[in-house]
Design a protein around this motif. Structure first.
Motif, PDB file in Angstrom:
ATOM      1  N   UNK A  79       0.843  -1.201   0.000  1.00  0.00           N
ATOM      2  CA  UNK A  79       0.000   0.000   0.000  1.00  0.00           C
ATOM      3  C   UNK A  79       0.874   1.245   0.000  1.00  0.00           C
ATOM      4  N   UNK A  80       0.445   2.267  -0.754  1.00  0.00           N
ATOM      5  CA  UNK A  80       1.253   3.475  -0.907  1.00  0.00           C
ATOM      6  C   UNK A  80       0.392   4.725  -0.825  1.00  0.00           C
ATOM      7  N   UNK A  81       0.767   5.611   0.096  1.00  0.00           N
ATOM      8  CA  UNK A  81       0.107   6.908   0.191  1.00  0.00           C
ATOM      9  C   UNK A  81      -1.203   6.882   0.944  1.00  0.00           C
ATOM     10  N   UNK A  82      -1.142   6.825   2.275  1.00  0.00           N
ATOM     11  CA  UNK A  82      -2.381   6.856   3.044  1.00  0.00           C
ATOM     12  C   UNK A  82      -3.193   8.103   2.796  1.00  0.00           C
ATOM     13  N   UNK A  83      -2.516   9.252   2.744  1.00  0.00           N
ATOM     14  CA  UNK A  83      -3.205  10.507   2.475  1.00  0.00           C
ATOM     15  C   UNK A  83      -3.093  10.944   1.037  1.00  0.00           C
ATOM     16  N   UNK A  84      -1.858  10.965   0.510  1.00  0.00           N
ATOM     17  CA  UNK A  84      -1.576  11.493  -0.824  1.00  0.00           C
ATOM     18  C   UNK A  84      -0.555  10.597  -1.510  1.00  0.00           C
TER      19      UNK A  84
ATOM     20  N   UNK B  19       4.320  -1.332   3.342  1.00  0.00           N
ATOM     21  CA  UNK B  19       3.543  -0.100   3.180  1.00  0.00           C
ATOM     22  C   UNK B  19       4.482   1.096   3.179  1.00  0.00           C
ATOM     23  N   UNK B  20       4.163   2.106   2.344  1.00  0.00           N
ATOM     24  CA  UNK B  20       5.052   3.252   2.173  1.00  0.00           C
ATOM     25  C   UNK B  20       4.254   4.552   2.138  1.00  0.00           C
TER      26      UNK B  20
ATOM     27  N   UNK C  93       0.663  10.557  11.149  1.00  0.00           N
ATOM     28  CA  UNK C  93       0.428   9.580  10.091  1.00  0.00           C
ATOM     29  C   UNK C  93       1.198   8.299  10.391  1.00  0.00           C
ATOM     30  N   UNK C  94       0.761   7.174   9.790  1.00  0.00           N
ATOM     31  CA  UNK C  94       1.330   5.877  10.155  1.00  0.00           C
ATOM     32  C   UNK C  94       1.459   4.952   8.953  1.00  0.00           C
ATOM     33  N   UNK C  95       2.604   4.248   8.858  1.00  0.00           N
ATOM     34  CA  UNK C  95       2.684   3.039   8.053  1.00  0.00           C
ATOM     35  C   UNK C  95       2.776   1.865   9.017  1.00  0.00           C
TER      36      UNK C  95
ATOM     37  N   UNK D 121       7.675  -1.655   6.712  1.00  0.00           N
ATOM     38  CA  UNK D 121       7.002  -0.410   6.327  1.00  0.00           C
ATOM     39  C   UNK D 121       7.989   0.749   6.423  1.00  0.00           C
ATOM     40  N   UNK D 122       7.741   1.790   5.603  1.00  0.00           N
ATOM     41  CA  UNK D 122       8.678   2.905   5.514  1.00  0.00           C
ATOM     42  C   UNK D 122       7.915   4.228   5.413  1.00  0.00           C
ATOM     43  N   UNK D 123       8.497   5.262   6.021  1.00  0.00           N
ATOM     44  CA  UNK D 123       7.978   6.617   5.820  1.00  0.00           C
ATOM     45  C   UNK D 123       6.616   6.850   6.426  1.00  0.00           C
ATOM     46  N   UNK D 124       6.539   6.828   7.747  1.00  0.00           N
ATOM     47  CA  UNK D 124       5.252   7.083   8.393  1.00  0.00           C
ATOM     48  C   UNK D 124       4.649   8.409   7.990  1.00  0.00           C
TER      49      UNK D 124
END
Length: 413
Positions: A288-293, A316-317, A339-341, A346-349
């Motif tokens: 999965x990539x980009x929870x918000x954007x 997830x990233x 924000x969370x990964x 996983x990388x880049x919360x």
């Protein structure tokens, strides 16, 4: 002017996004190159070529005030048939529809012969004035979105209105834009004090899919919409442009299964957020990539907040922002926080940057984000490749670390 999907075959390609088969675009747009990932970046990892030159600004494309000779239709009822007839009267010649105050217009069937649109296709300048009104698709109805806006002359403004429960289906149409689809160069959408909620799309843009058009979202809310990619909206140039300006609005509680719970923007697009909140959106699937954007074009956030978004699944990233190409600029006290990964490796919360992407922070903060799970890294910012720059932009209080262990961002520990 409806593209058809020749196949929808999901392929996960390492750190690059899931890919679709060829989608035939509207006649006014150029075909997408074969085999791109969802943001239009070549799977080879080479630097993409931005085809946009002189993309029109959303401000220049706003609808001028209606002339005294424009057709005006005043609705005195809350009936589905009257609404369809009123919009049909102006859809191709232009004009204004004034809805009856406080109505809920429940659509039970698509507007013939448009089997994937609940209302007549917009092909001219049309304004629909609501006064606390709602247009919704009945729970028992077949799947359809509400509006298709066709370029080169389709131009729709919605004022003080709610659109809910639209569903763009790939079995009945192209599955794009759960509430609204902008189809082709010249298509224009303006939302003022309008809410798009609980709409879904089988492919792109749970609320809005903008294919080579211009959209402006003002003091409006996109809430609890869902799609495969771009839970709230997907902006796609289709070989041309694709622009969105979002001002004093909320993108909240939307969800996607592969890419961008909130906003997805492909190569060649221009998106500007001003005083806007992108909050509590999520994307849930392995890779999965980009929870918000998630973006690969040119995106600017001014005094805007990316808060409480999540990307969940192994590798997830980018819980808040995923940047694959182009440039993300955060300026004027913008904030990426909470924000969370979550998932193995996983990388880049807060922010994940890869490919040829550039993240430029100026007087903006990345705080209290998390990367969770075995092997997780870069709670605040993780730079796999590309460039991250910071000017007076603190990164602190992130878990398990601010910028990776060892740090992947110059000057960040």
């Amino acid at each position: 002017m409806r593209p058809s999907i020749s196949r929808i075959a999901l392929i996960l390609m390492g750190t690059i996004l899931a890919a679709f088969g060829v989608v035939t675009p509207p006649a006014t747009a150029q075909p997408a190159p074969p085999g791109p990932d969802l943001l239009g970046v070549s799977q080879s990892g080479t630097t993409p070529v931005n085809p946009v030159t002189g993309a029109p600004s959303a401000e220049a494309s706003k609808i001028p005030p209606a002339t005294s000779g424009a057709l005006i239709v005043n609705l005195s009822s809350c009936s589905e048939s009257d609404l369809q007839a009123a919009i049909g009267a102006v859809a191709t010649v232009g004009g204004t529809v004034n809805l009856r105050r406080g109505c809920t217009y429940t659509l039970t069937d698509a507007a013939p012969p448009n089997d994937d649109n609940g209302l007549p296709v917009i092909k001219n300048k049309v304004t629909i004035n609501g006064r606390g009104d709602t247009i919704t698709r009945a729970a028992t109805a077949a799947n359809f979105r509400f509006f298709e806006i066709d370029g080169p002359d389709g131009n729709l403004t919605l004022n003080a209105l709610t659109l809910s429960n639209g569903h763009a289906s790939s079995s009945l149409g192209n599955g794009r834009g759960g509430a609204i689809w902008l189809s082709g160069a010249g298509a224009v959408l303006t939302l003022n004090n309008t809410s798009l909620t609980t709409n879904t799309a089988d492919t792109y843009g749970g609320a809005i899919d903008n294919d080579n058009g211009v959209m402006s979202v003002n003091r409006s809310t996109l809430y609890n919409n869902g799609a495969l990619a771009g839970g709230a909206m997907f902006v796609n140039p289709f070989g041309g442009s694709g622009t969105a300006t979002i001002d004093k609005s909320r993108i909240t509680g939307n969800h996607a299964t592969v890419l961008a719970g909130g906003i997805a923007a492909a190569v060649g697009t221009t998106v500007t957020l001003t005083s806007t909140r992108v909050t509590h959106n999520n994307v849930t699937r392995n890779n999965a990539q980009g929870g918000g954007i998630a973006q690969a074009g040119t995106m600017t956030l001014k005094n805007s907040k990316v808060i409480g978004n999540t990307a969940t699944g192994n590798t997830a990233q980018g819980g808040g922002i995923y940047s694959l190409a182009g440039t993300v600029k955060l300026t004027t006290n913008s904030l990426v926080t909470g924000n969370t990964t979550n998932g193995t490796n996983s990388r880049g919360g807060g922010v994940f940057n890869t490919g040829s992407g550039t993240v430029a922070l100026t007087r903006s903060s990345v705080t209290k984000n998390q990367a969770l799970g075995t092997g997780a890294d870069g709670g605040g910012i993780f730079r796999a490749s590309g460039t991250v720059t910071r000017i007076a932009s603190p990164v602190f209080g992130n878990q398990p670390n601010n910028c990776g262990n060892p740090s992947t961002v110059p000057g960040c520990s």
